[in-house]
Scaffold this motif. Sequence first.
Motif, PDB file in Angstrom:
ATOM      1  N   ARG A   1       0.834  -1.206   0.000  1.00  3.19           N
ATOM      2  CA  ARG A   1       0.000   0.000   0.000  1.00  3.19           C
ATOM      3  C   ARG A   1       0.868   1.257   0.000  1.00  3.19           C
ATOM      4  NH1 ARG A   1      -5.395  -1.188   0.848  1.00  3.19           N
ATOM      5  NH2 ARG A   1      -5.850  -3.057   2.063  1.00  3.19           N
ATOM      6  N   GLN A   2       1.954   1.257   0.770  1.00  5.71           N
ATOM      7  CA  GLN A   2       2.838   2.417   0.822  1.00  5.71           C
ATOM      8  C   GLN A   2       3.493   2.667  -0.527  1.00  5.71           C
ATOM      9  OE1 GLN A   2       5.616   1.702   3.962  1.00  5.71           O
ATOM     10  NE2 GLN A   2       4.177   2.287   5.576  1.00  5.71           N
TER      11      GLN A   2
ATOM     12  N   ARG B   1       0.882   3.993  -2.978  1.00  7.43           N
ATOM     13  CA  ARG B   1       0.491   5.357  -2.639  1.00  7.43           C
ATOM     14  C   ARG B   1       1.583   6.353  -3.010  1.00  7.43           C
ATOM     15  NH1 ARG B   1       0.379   5.159   2.666  1.00  7.43           N
ATOM     16  NH2 ARG B   1      -1.278   3.633   2.610  1.00  7.43           N
TER      17      ARG B   1
ATOM     18  N   GLU C   1       1.800   6.575  -6.754  1.00 11.28           N
ATOM     19  CA  GLU C   1       0.483   6.870  -7.315  1.00 11.28           C
ATOM     20  C   GLU C   1       0.053   5.809  -8.333  1.00 11.28           C
ATOM     21  OE1 GLU C   1       0.666  10.851  -8.767  1.00 11.28           O
ATOM     22  OE2 GLU C   1       0.959  11.686  -6.768  1.00 11.28           O
TER      23      GLU C   1
ATOM     24  N   THR D   1      -2.079   3.173  -7.339  1.00 12.15           N
ATOM     25  CA  THR D   1      -3.188   2.438  -6.751  1.00 12.15           C
ATOM     26  C   THR D   1      -4.266   2.100  -7.778  1.00 12.15           C
ATOM     27  OG1 THR D   1      -2.744   3.598  -4.694  1.00 12.15           O
ATOM     28  CG2 THR D   1      -4.838   2.443  -4.846  1.00 12.15           C
TER      29      THR D   1
ATOM     30  N   ASP E   1      -8.081   0.617   2.259  1.00  7.02           N
ATOM     31  CA  ASP E   1      -7.078   0.701   3.310  1.00  7.02           C
ATOM     32  C   ASP E   1      -7.773   1.022   4.633  1.00  7.02           C
ATOM     33  OD1 ASP E   1      -4.793   0.938   4.779  1.00  7.02           O
ATOM     34  OD2 ASP E   1      -3.991   2.671   3.709  1.00  7.02           O
TER      35      ASP E   1
ATOM     36  N   ASP F   1      -7.130   4.605   6.183  1.00 12.85           N
ATOM     37  CA  ASP F   1      -7.509   5.837   5.495  1.00 12.85           C
ATOM     38  C   ASP F   1      -8.346   6.757   6.373  1.00 12.85           C
ATOM     39  OD1 ASP F   1      -6.145   5.580   3.159  1.00 12.85           O
ATOM     40  OD2 ASP F   1      -7.820   4.758   2.014  1.00 12.85           O
TER      41      ASP F   1
END
Length: 125
Positions: free
Chosen positions: A70-71, A74, A77, A79, A91, A94
């Motif tokens: 996820r990091q 993110r 960019e 995703t 997530d 969030d």
Amino acid sequence: MLLKNSRVSHALAFKEKVETEGRPIDILSYGSFVEHYGKHGQLGSALMILKECIATHGSPPGEKNLKFIRQICRSRELTDEVGLVELIGEDPIDWLREGQANLKREYSYRGRRNLDRTRNALLRI
């Protein structure tokens, strides 16, 4: 354990050995692979193992193992391009990030002083 000692080739060999015996590896082992590849910034390998895990077990590994994917997505960019939300879901952190940006002032002294005045005015009636 092999992945914690950076023995990825040995871990992959063990995975192949287990799969040739006709047994799939468990979801925790898939999670370890995903976490290892995510920590080392290998997004493609992590996504490949993640898709294999979902195909085998029907669900992704735990959020602890998915944190680094996820990091990476993110920060780069990616995703939407990767389809991460469709693959593993929203997530769960969030709401915390959104709250820190928008709601933090609401709980400070300056943010809530007008609320206190309104409450006190209602009590005086």
